[in-house]
Design an enzyme around this catalytic site. Sequence first.
Site, PDB file in Angstrom:
ATOM      1  CG  ASP A 130      -0.138  -0.301   2.542  1.00  0.00           C
ATOM      2  OD1 ASP A 130       0.890  -0.335   2.751  1.00  0.00           O
ATOM      3  OD2 ASP A 130      -1.047  -0.777   3.504  1.00  0.00           O
ATOM      4  CG  ASN A 133      -8.529  -1.192  11.871  1.00  0.00           C
ATOM      5  OD1 ASN A 133      -7.804  -1.910  11.541  1.00  0.00           O
ATOM      6  ND2 ASN A 133      -9.430   0.057  11.107  1.00  0.00           N
ATOM      7  CG  HIS A 185      -5.724  -1.833   8.696  1.00  0.00           C
ATOM      8  ND1 HIS A 185      -6.019  -0.529   9.240  1.00  0.00           N
ATOM      9  CD2 HIS A 185      -4.184  -2.117   8.636  1.00  0.00           C
ATOM     10  CE1 HIS A 185      -4.473  -0.061   9.619  1.00  0.00           C
ATOM     11  NE2 HIS A 185      -3.740  -0.875   9.020  1.00  0.00           N
ATOM     12  CD  GLU A 204      -8.542   1.251   7.369  1.00  0.00           C
ATOM     13  OE1 GLU A 204      -8.534   0.465   8.378  1.00  0.00           O
ATOM     14  OE2 GLU A 204      -8.085   2.276   7.987  1.00  0.00           O
TER      15      GLU A 204
HETATM   16  C1  GLP Z   1      -0.340   0.084   8.575  1.00  0.00           C
HETATM   17  C2  GLP Z   1      -0.166  -0.504   7.259  1.00  0.00           C
HETATM   18  C3  GLP Z   1      -0.257  -2.166   7.380  1.00  0.00           C
HETATM   19  C4  GLP Z   1       0.275  -2.402   8.659  1.00  0.00           C
HETATM   20  C5  GLP Z   1      -0.407  -2.063   9.755  1.00  0.00           C
HETATM   21  C6  GLP Z   1       0.269  -2.206  11.306  1.00  0.00           C
HETATM   22  O1  GLP Z   1      -1.353   1.112   8.575  1.00  0.00           O
HETATM   23  N1  GLP Z   1      -1.019  -0.143   6.219  1.00  0.00           N
HETATM   24  O2  GLP Z   1       0.491  -2.731   6.112  1.00  0.00           O
HETATM   25  O3  GLP Z   1       0.518  -4.035   8.580  1.00  0.00           O
HETATM   26  O4  GLP Z   1      -0.850  -0.601   9.446  1.00  0.00           O
HETATM   27  O5  GLP Z   1       1.152  -1.371  11.752  1.00  0.00           O
HETATM   28  P1  GLP Z   1       2.236  -1.736  12.757  1.00  0.00           P
HETATM   29  O6  GLP Z   1       3.034  -2.742  12.327  1.00  0.00           O
HETATM   30  O7  GLP Z   1       3.096  -0.414  12.814  1.00  0.00           O
HETATM   31  O8  GLP Z   1       1.427  -1.939  13.986  1.00  0.00           O
END
Ligand code: GLP
Length: 248
Positions: free
Chosen positions: A64, A133, A135, A140
């Site tokens: 993304d 959440n 995702h 989302e």
């Molecule tokens: C972000 C990314 C995801 C990631 C998630 C968790 O928003 N778009 O690809 O897996 O949130 O992030 P973190 O590893 O910092 O908890």
Amino acid sequence: MAFVTEADAAKAVAEKVARSIHAKPDLVLALPTGRTPLPLYRELVRRHLSEGLSFKRVHTFNLDEFRGIGGDDPASFRAYMDRHLFSKVDLDPARIHFLDGLAENVKQECDRYEAELRQVGGLDLAIVGIGGNGHVAFNEPGPAVVPWTHLVKLDRQTRISNAPLFGDDPSRVPLEAFTMGLETILRAAEIALIATGSSKAEILAQALEAEITPKIPASLLRKHPRFSVYADEAACSKLESRALSVLI
Ligand code: GLP
């Protein structure tokens, strides 16, 4: 698979990546950003520098990217990847695939990404994280999934958790992002989810043990026959099943 520490989980995923590259040097990888994969990227760099793990023929597709900022903006996922992995290993720049946050024609950009994936034969291994959440990438929670690469409106919570990239100011986090769809990810030959830290314990339990629903996008990964979870002890602490409870 459950591991005692996040470093152990990262080492296991790095081992999987190394074995996969060994078996298929032109491996097609989907890569995540965020806090969770940092130990994995450190371990891959270490293996490259001290064990000669080569990424020369590997293709990478990041999951993304924020909309409205370019890859040279330090807050972009592209810049994050440059900092933590791309500049430190021998990846061929022509084989690094990224969604362009500045693309004006959304449909054209999403179609381009899916077409590039098809051209290289699809994803071999999708490495993903999980948002607070539920995702996955930037898919989302919602009433239904959007299957393929698309533009999303980011949840308030997601913008707050991404604020560290934007000077800890959630209001500076873009309102939208491009993301691979769940089906794009589910078409990978194999999926590895990394979840570490107690902040992921509740959502990991829901994703793995509650019903499979687009309201918890990560739960949909359970539909994949080759889906594995690499979690540390803290992230496993709310799981009821013993499936992940044997610490290695
Ligand atoms: C972000 C990314 C995801 C990631 C998630 C968790 O928003 N778009 O690809 O897996 O949130 O992030 P973190 O590893 O910092 O908890």
